[in-house]
Write an enzyme that holds these catalytic residues in place. Structure first.
Site, mmCIF file in Angstrom:
data_model
loop_
_atom_site.group_PDB
_atom_site.id
_atom_site.type_symbol
_atom_site.label_atom_id
_atom_site.label_comp_id
_atom_site.label_asym_id
_atom_site.label_seq_id
_atom_site.Cartn_x
_atom_site.Cartn_y
_atom_site.Cartn_z
ATOM 1 N N LEU A 538 39.843 29.056 29.160
ATOM 2 C CA LEU A 538 38.951 28.679 30.262
ATOM 3 C C LEU A 538 38.366 29.886 30.962
ATOM 4 C CD1 LEU A 538 41.089 25.820 31.854
ATOM 5 C CD2 LEU A 538 39.102 25.566 30.365
ATOM 6 N N GLY A 539 39.087 31.003 30.936
ATOM 7 C CA GLY A 539 38.598 32.192 31.625
ATOM 8 C C GLY A 539 39.655 33.267 31.640
ATOM 9 N N PHE A 543 44.969 39.203 36.115
ATOM 10 C CA PHE A 543 46.244 39.540 35.508
ATOM 11 C C PHE A 543 46.568 38.658 34.302
ATOM 12 C CE2 PHE A 543 46.423 40.813 39.927
ATOM 13 C CZ PHE A 543 46.707 42.159 39.782
ATOM 14 N N ASP A 657 42.590 36.808 48.980
ATOM 15 C CA ASP A 657 41.627 36.907 47.872
ATOM 16 C C ASP A 657 40.766 35.651 47.778
ATOM 17 O OD1 ASP A 657 40.353 38.238 45.838
ATOM 18 O OD2 ASP A 657 41.746 37.581 44.279
#
Length: 851
Positions: A538-539, A543, A657
């Site tokens: 998916l991506g 990390f 984040d």
């Protein structure tokens, strides 16, 4: 100016005309501040509250009806919004009605020719009041809460003889109680109207049932249709999205005097109500002045599983069941009628499996998570017991079928069930844990390991039945242990030098101890992802990679696989496991478990089919799927999720984040905040923390964090502000705008000061029928307030959510942080900026790890 569709415009015009006719009817009327025995209220007069928020008088519900009612309505709302009616089933058919106080100290509605004698009133407060005071000291007054009170004044002391809040109709108002006065027997509950133009008593009621452990129910013709549930300490068990917030407060009382619930509102300028409809729905709405409509913020029931006893006794209704049938028997139970079950009819429910002993034969409990616990009218309750004592009590009583805590906030109080368990269902995020009693064999099926604390008899029975299987598993276990031990030595330095307030040892990870998460087998995850094939990828994150998977039971999952070669990633992995396992909110991504096998470390999440927010807002074609209403809902959802992290969760979390790629969208485009690898826990008395290891994403970092390593809740507020502005504009903050301004924030700030902010709005939003330009500009203003240079100037997330949900005026934003200027190509007039940016903040940091 608000943009309406044609249908909405017609409806608004009709409602406005009706309301204007209503006002014209009262234009020549008297406005009273109280009703006395000598000063009644006649048809055409109105009784106003002190601030004129509410009005009481005679009204009709349509221009085609002659029926006249006495009621209370919002006086400052442009749509006729009645909250209480006196003569619900007995309307007058002309305008000769009078509301007065009779000789018996009752408020009565009658015709003018019977007013003085009190004969044949069409409605009366029906009180029995005795006092030494004169009747002339009795008067009726309308309070600013919408409560009509009958007051007796004696020697300067006022006593309430009767109040409309004790006799609600279909609407629950702030500071109105629902429930039972155990001393007087008074029962306050909602009853629907017969129809939208008939306020008579309908057949749907919404009331507290005090039997056993009190619960809130919705009934139709006296039969339960929705069990809203028992009070868990912070919400009704059947309302998972009911959480305390900055707008509402909830007070539940259950003692020898009363069992009641009351909602409060913190801002008196917010008009909110909860209305019970004859359709069997209850809706909470707030008035949106700008859009001239009531805005729905919650309703129930929502799903088939909310229907009372949808799946019969001893079963669980799970709408998220990967199988097609939502009814599932509880552990240790089987369908009462297998044929009906096969035909997808679970109404007959389930029975305990035959020839099963759950009495002192190695039995234990299986935990069901995120459920609405069974009907508590059949429960035994001991509020003095802890969870541990509750388990021991239930285990020692062979008739005890299940147990749970009565208060999920403090994990105190014990509820046990000793007969059939009714009306259980599963929720996607928030819910309670229910522990169901099962025999030793059934218990073994739910163990994470082949061996557990089953008791001697249970162990012997399992060894006798499956000795060969046990021997095979033992040998496999020894082999894996030796192999894992060798692999673990390679990374021992990284794994054990980790320092964190809630860090776990690798022994904890290997055994699953203290994780509160299911452990998945590597073989199952590899099979689910087709051995981590590129087709399922998916991506790729900071990390590691994320893969889509399909478990053998049909459930779709997302697998976050930590890169084997990332030393930093171990810290983020452990951090995310510790934090997200303790967080449950509809706007946070839900973790299903983890997989730890040697060097392989993976987190298993719910699969969200619509990818991340950046996929939509930064793509020319995809962004067209997000109209303004969807974007505004996404903004509000993200804000509520951050508020939960900062204020309402068991831990106080700073995400650190927040960005568009870390907001995932479910099948309904509802936002869920993800990626907690960078998050940090704050102590209750901590305001900010200093760190030398700055992590996050450039463009979303606040100045005090990027430059000085200081982070706090205001750091997340800054990131949210940037994200909000990106959602409104469909532009990245890191892009280049005009010829000299290098950031989106800086460009919007320049346009805002020139009253030209609308120019940066995504053009597709401005042609949207549901778009509201003023609301869009309000969001831009909120975004600029969030990105102000100084942290102290930025609002908290509770204030942000309040600003998003209300029409109150907003403060003017001060200059944002990071106003960068880039020279035009070839312009060397300023050598100091020819190779980069000129920042208003010249400080730097020695260790930045941006993503």
């Amino acid at each position: 100016m608000t943009v309406f569709s044609g249908k909405e415009l017609v409806l608004m015009i009709i409602n406005t005309l009706l309301f204007l006719l209503f006002l014209l009817h009262h234009a020549s009327s008297r406005s009273l501040n109280r009703i006395t025995p000598s000063q009644p209220l006649r048809d055409g007069d109105v009784l106003l509250s002190d601030t004129a928020t509410f009005a009481l008088g005679f009204f009709t519900l349509s221009n085609t009806s002659r029926n006249r009612y006495v009621g209370i309505w919002y006086n400052k709302v442009s749509i006729q919004s009645v909250v209480w009616v006196a003569n619900r089933d007995n309307p007058l058919n002309d305008t000769s009605g009078v509301l007065s106080i009779n000789t018996h100290r009752n408020v009565v509605v009658s015709l003018s020719n019977t007013r003085t004698t009190g004969l044949n009133p069409v409605w009366s407060s029906n009180g029995s009041f005795s006092s030494s005071s004169s009747i002339t000291n009795t008067f009726a007054k309308l309070l600013d809460t919408g409560n009509l009170v009958l007051i007796e004044e004696d020697g300067g002391i006022q006593r309430i003889l009767w109040q409309s809040f004790d006799y609600p109709c279909d609407t629950m108002m702030p500071f109105m109680k629902l429930g039972i006065d155990r001393k007087t027997g008074l029962n306050r509950f909602l009853t629907s109207w017969k129809s939208s133009d008939d306020p008579g008593f309908g057949n749907v009621t919404y009331r507290i049932n005090p039997t056993g452990y009190p619960q809130l129910y919705m009934y139709r013709n006296g039969n339960p249709i929705w069990r809203v549930g028992s009070w868990t300490g912070k919400r009704w068990s059947g309302v998972p999205d009911m959480t305390p917030n900055f707008i509402f407060t909830v007070a539940f009382v259950n003692n020898a005097t009363e069992v009641t619930v009351m909602y409060g509102v913190n801002d008196p300028s917010v008009f909110t109500r909860m209305v019970l409809e004859n359709s069997g729905q209850v809706r909470r709405t707030t008035w949106q002045t700008q859009e001239h409509r009531w805005f729905e913020i919650w309703k129930g029931p929502k799903e088939d599983c909310d229907n009372f006893r949808r799946c019969g006794s001893n079963s669980n209704c799970n709408p998220y069941n990967p199988q097609t049938f939502e009814c599932v028997c509880l552990p240790g139970f089987e369908p009462k009628n297998p044929r009906e079950w096969y035909l997808r009819d679970g109404s007959a429910g389930c029975l305990r499996k035959k020839n099963v002993s759950t009495c002192r034969s190695g039995e234990g409990f299986v935990k069901l998570t995120r459920v609405k616990v069974p009907d508590t009218s059949k429960a035994r309750v001991d509020l003095s017991l802890s969870m541990k004592a509750c388990r021991e009590k239930c285990l020692g009583d062979c008739s005890c079928a299940s147990y749970t805590t009565a208060n999920e906030s403090s994990f105190t109080g014990c509820m046990t069930w000793h007969a059939d368990m009714e009306d259980i269902r599963t929720y996607s995020s928030v819910g309670q844990d229910l522990y169901v009693r099962v025999d030793a064999v059934e218990l073994a099926k739910y163990r994470k390991k082949p061996f557990g604390s089953l008791g001697m008899k249970g162990m012997i029975s399992l060894l006798v039945v499956s000795i060969l299987l046990v021997l095979f598993l033992v040998m496999s276990f020894i082999y894996c242990l030796i192999k894992n031990k060798k692999q673990a030595r390679k990374h021992s330095k990284n794994l054990f030098n980790y320092s964190f307030e809630n860090s776990l040892s690798m022994d904890d990870f290997s055994s699953g101890k203290n994780l509160d998460l299911p452990l998945f087998d590597l073989i199952d995850i590899a099979a689910a992802t087709e051995n981590f094939s590129d087709a399922n990828k998916l991506g790729h994150g900071g990390f590691g990679s994320v893969y889509k998977g399909l478990l053998s039971n049909g459930m779709e999952i997302a697998v976050k696989r930590l890169s084997k070669y990332s030393g930093q990633g171990i810290e983020e992995f452990k951090n995310e496991v510790v934090l997200i396992a303790k967080l449950q909110h509809r706007n946070l991504v839900r973790i299903l478990g983890c997989c730890i096998h040697g060097e392989e470390k993976m987190l298993i999440y719910e699969y969200l089919p619509n990818k991340s927010l950046d996929f939509f807002i930064f793509d020319r074609e995809s962004k067209l799927q997000l109209n303004w209403r969807k974007r505004f809902d996404i903004i509000c959802g993200i804000a509520r999720g951050i508020l939960y992290l900062h204020q309402d969760s068991r831990l106080r979390i700073i995400h650190r984040d927040l960005k568009a790629s870390n907001v995932l969208l479910d099948s309904e485009l509802k936002p869920k905040i993800a990626d907690f690898g960078m998050a940090r826990i704050f102590g209750g008395d901590q305001i900010e923390i200093n760190t030398k290891r700055v992590v996050g994403t450039y463009g979303y970092m606040s100045p005090e964090y990027a430059m000085e390593g200081l982070f706090s809740v205001k750091s997340d507020v800054y990131s949210f502000g940037v994200l909000l502005l990106e959602i409104v504009t469909s532009k990245k903050n890191s892009g280049h705008y005009e010829e000299i301004t290098s950031t989106l924030v800086g460009h919007i700030w320049d346009l805002w000061r020139e009253d030209r902010a609308v120019e940066i709005v995504d053009p597709s939003l401005l042609v949207d029928d549901d778009a509201c330009p003023n609301e869009i500009l309000k969001c831009i203003q909120i975004g600029l307030l969030c990105v102000q240079d100084y942290a102290a100037d930025r609002p908290t997330m509770s204030t942000v959510v309040s600003m998003l949900g209300n029409d109150s005026s907003l403060p003017s934003p001060k200059q944002p942080a990071f106003i960068f200027k880039r020279n035009k190509p070839g312009d060397k007039s300023n050598p100091s900026t020819s190779e980069g940016f000129n920042s208003v903040n010249g400080m730097s940091t020695t260790m930045v790890e941006a993503r």
